[in-house]
Each structure stands twice: as C-alpha cells, then as structure tokens.
Enzyme design. Structure first.
Site, mmCIF file in Angstrom:
data_model
loop_
_atom_site.group_PDB
_atom_site.id
_atom_site.type_symbol
_atom_site.label_atom_id
_atom_site.label_comp_id
_atom_site.label_asym_id
_atom_site.label_seq_id
_atom_site.Cartn_x
_atom_site.Cartn_y
_atom_site.Cartn_z
ATOM 1 N N GLY A 1 0.781 -1.236 0.000
ATOM 2 C CA GLY A 1 0.000 0.000 0.000
ATOM 3 C C GLY A 1 0.806 1.275 0.000
ATOM 4 C CE LYS B 1 -0.577 -7.419 -0.964
ATOM 5 N NZ LYS B 1 -1.208 -7.092 0.335
#
Length: 440
Positions: A136, A207
């Site tokens: 993020g 990720k």
C-alpha cells in the site's frame, strides 16, 4: 506553460475514487512538484451511474477499458480494476502497445504476467509503475528499485497482509480464538466474505514474488513460493511465543542461498526486540537486509483507499516528471530464472508443539527420533494443565502439551523426525510446527 499530463483511469472502487480526490485536492502541489499539471480526463468502470462520493463532472466516460487504454486523448493509463486476466490484462497490454505508460495497483496481474508486461513496456519505451501493488502506502518498490540500486540483498521479508496481522494481533492481545478474530475482521471490512486468499497466505505470496524479482534480479515466479496460512495458529502457540520471547507474524520471506532464491510464506516466530515484531494491527512492514547497511524496516498502511491511492498518485507524478526506470529494476533480458531453493533445505530454528501421550517411554522416544536427525534442542517446556476437582489434570485430560525449540536445523530433518515420532504413536494429533526467523 507546460501541457498537463492527461490521465485515463480504469476502476472506480475505493482506490480509484481516492485517486480522483487526491489529484483534485492536490492539483497545485502536484503541478509544483512534478513540473506540470496532472488531470484525470477520462474514466471507466463496470457501472456508470453509481454514486462514488467524488465529482466526475467534466471527466469523460468511456464504456470499455481497452478503448480507454488506446484513447488518443490520454497520456497515461491507470489500471485499478484488479484480477490477473481480462479486462485488466488486455487493457494494460493495449496501453503499452499504444506507447502509453501504465500505472497499476494490480499485484495479481504482475505476479502472473509481470515479466511479459515489462517486456512489452520495454519494447515500447514506456513506463510500467506499480508502487501500490505491494504494501500500500509504503514506498517499498521505489526503495528496492531506486533507493538501493547500488546494494546487493541477502534477504527481504515482511508483513504484507494486514488482515492476517490484525487477526494475530487480536488473538495475542485479547486472548481470542482465530474464529472470533476472523469474524470480527470480516465485520470491520478487513477480511472478505471468503477470506481464503488472505488467511492462507496467497495474497502475501503474490506480493513477495514481486519484491523478490526486484531485489534479486529474477523473473517473477509466484508458483515457486512455499505457502502456509495462519488458520492453524492456536492461542496456545501465541502464549508460548510470548513466554519464550517471540511474537508470531505471517511473513513473506525471500532469501538468497547457495542453491537459489528461497521464497516462502508462513507463520513465523520473530524475536520481540525486532522491529517487525512491533508492527501490530492492519499495518504492513518490510525489512531489507543488504550489504553495507544495517537492516532497514519500512512500516506503514498496507491497504485502504487513501494509502493505496497515494502510491498510485506518486507513480503518476514520476511519469509527469519524465522519470523512467525498468519495471523490475533492470532490463528484462538481464532478469534470470530464480534457482528455486527447495523448502526441504531451509535452515533455521523451529518451534514444535506436541501433544505427548502420558505413558512411560514417550519422552525417550521423542528424544531418540530428534537425535537420529541430529536435531539439538534449545529448550523444552512441558505444559501442566493444572488440577481439576483435586485430581491430577493429566489423568483427566490425556495427552500433555510439550513445546520444543530447536537450534538451527533443516526442514527435511524436522519433517523426518516428526513423521517418526507420529509413527511411534507417542503423540496425539498433528504436531504444530512454526519456523523461527532470527535477526541478522
């Protein structure tokens, strides 16, 4: 006056709406910092009439994301639709083929097709930016790709899923069960109705595959990652970890070894005095072990509309400045196929929790099987269940919990020893196994 950078945006969910808001509210600051104005001139989404809480007047609507990607009226295409297939994949390919730089927050797309998309971006000499795809609001992609361009990495690891960190934090601090914490996470919107992708580690694995590619100069290979989730973690494990000086986190870990790049996702015991052990709730963190510097931990919000949108806008800002770097840090023809380090060869300490049958010879059988695999123990803890009605609780409750902490050994040795212990029928149920990640 310099012409504005005209942005086409596909996807108007929480992140997309937040991007529009940030660009509108920060237009003067963005123009000053980037050297030219930034304008969102066209958008697309699944439904047109929905109220998204942002002003879309003056922004052109395009029905099809691929048409938007090719639109001659935009300079850069922002993909916020998600998913590793079409329409996201087709739209990104269309934009790159039309020589338009792309900004995306789509980890699934990059984990599956990142190398091919990077080749396409390179062939058309345009950028493919994806800061928002991992952690993020933490600028970890820029840190790996640019901030540490002169460093070689030994290990990259982190908390990459806020849902799992939230659940483990609540379980530890409030002594709640996994099921209770998951239900609360769903109520608060931290977990999906079907939470499997998060809690079983697959989100973290996607990720991690992106971070490992940039850190080690390898092609993205999400399929080579060993994955375990947190659904097997019990309050007993969290209590034991606390008493032993550890905290349990779901980590994604990529390590350079003599046999290749070891990539793994699993619940991990980390020392309480480590920086990553202090990261609680939905927060994310990534630790970088590189030559020439002490380990560095970056901490911040890993999800949420504004946090993710800030990373998207930062990528747009780089394009407005004319900054252009290879998507994975170096040219695609120099990215290598990561030699997969087999999980069986992983070396480290282990936490093992057994339910030992309360009968003569049990302890000796367990010790013998560990010794056969040359496993040395740092500590042994036997859980006494207390008394009930004045009687010895072991007579009432059956098997006795036993916790073992090993010195560094291999995954293969531990698995062999536990299989032999189970075959000896001196334990009840399945052993609990948690790897220990030490500070370096």
């Amino acid at each position: 006056m310099v012409a504005p950078l005209k942005v086409g945006l596909a996807g108007l969910g929480t992140v997309g709406a937040s991007v529009i808001r940030l660009v509108a509210e920060g237009k003067d600051q963005l123009a000053a910092r980037c050297g030219r104005p930034i304008e969102i001139v066209a958008v697309t989404a699944r439904t047109k009439g929905k109220d998204r809480g942002v002003d879309l007047s003056g922004i052109r609507w395009v029905d099809d994301p691929v048409m938007l990607a090719r639109d001659p009226g935009i300079d850069v295409f922002v993909e916020l639709m998600g998913g590793d297939g079409d329409p996201a994949k087709a739209a990104v390919e269309a934009a790159l083929s039309a020589k338009k730089p792309v900004v995306t927050a789509n980890k699934a797309l990059l984990a599956r097709h990142g190398f091919a998309l990077a080749q396409l971006a390179e062939a058309n000499n345009v950028g493919l930016n994806f800061e928002a795809a991992v952690a993020g609001g933490i600028p970890i992609i820029k840190a790996l790709r640019e901030g540490f361009a002169g460093n070689s990495f030994a290990r990259v690891y982190g908390i990459l899923n806020g849902t799992c960190n939230y659940i483990l934090t609540r379980m530890e601090q409030e002594k709640l069960s996994f099921a209770e914490c998951l239900k609360d996470a769903q109520r608060l919107g931290y977990a999906e109705a079907d939470p499997t992708f998060d809690i079983e580690g697959f989100d973290t694995a996607q990720k991690l595959s992106i971070l490992a590619s940039i850190a080690f100069g390898t092609k993205v290979d999400a399929d080579s990652i060993y994955v375990e989730g947190i659904s097997s973690i019990d309050s007993a494990d969290l209590m034991a970890a606390d008493e032993l000086g550890y905290r349990i986190k779901l980590l994604g870990v990529a390590v350079k070894t003599d046999t290749g790049i070891e990539q793994r996702v699993h619940p991990t015991m980390v020392p309480k005095d480590s920086a990553i052990a202090q990261v609680m709730g939905v927060t994310n963190a990534v630790t970088l072990d590189a030559d020439g510097i002490a380990p560095i931990t970056l901490v911040g919000p890993g999800a949420g509309g504004l946090a993710t949108a800030s990373a998207v806008v930062a990528d747009i800002g780089d394009i407005a400045r004319g900054a252009h770097v290879s998507p994975f840090g170096c040219a695609t023809d120099s990215l290598t196929v990561a030699g997969k380090a087999p999980m069986q060869m992983h070396e480290g300490g282990y936490y093992i929790r057994l339910l030992a049958v309360d009968k003569p010879g049990t302890a000796a059988a367990i010790a013998t099987r560990l010794a056969e695999q040359q496993i040395s123990l740092e500590s042994i803890v036997q859980r006494h269940l207390g008394t009930e009605g004045g009687k010895d609780a072991r007579a009432v409750s059956g098997p006795v919990p036993v916790i073992l902490i090993t010195y560094a050994t291999t995954e293969d040795a531990v698995r062999r020893a536990l299989a032999a212990v189970k075959a000896d029928q001196v334990i009840s149920g399945e052993p609990q196994l948690i790897r220990i990640e030490k500070n370096r």
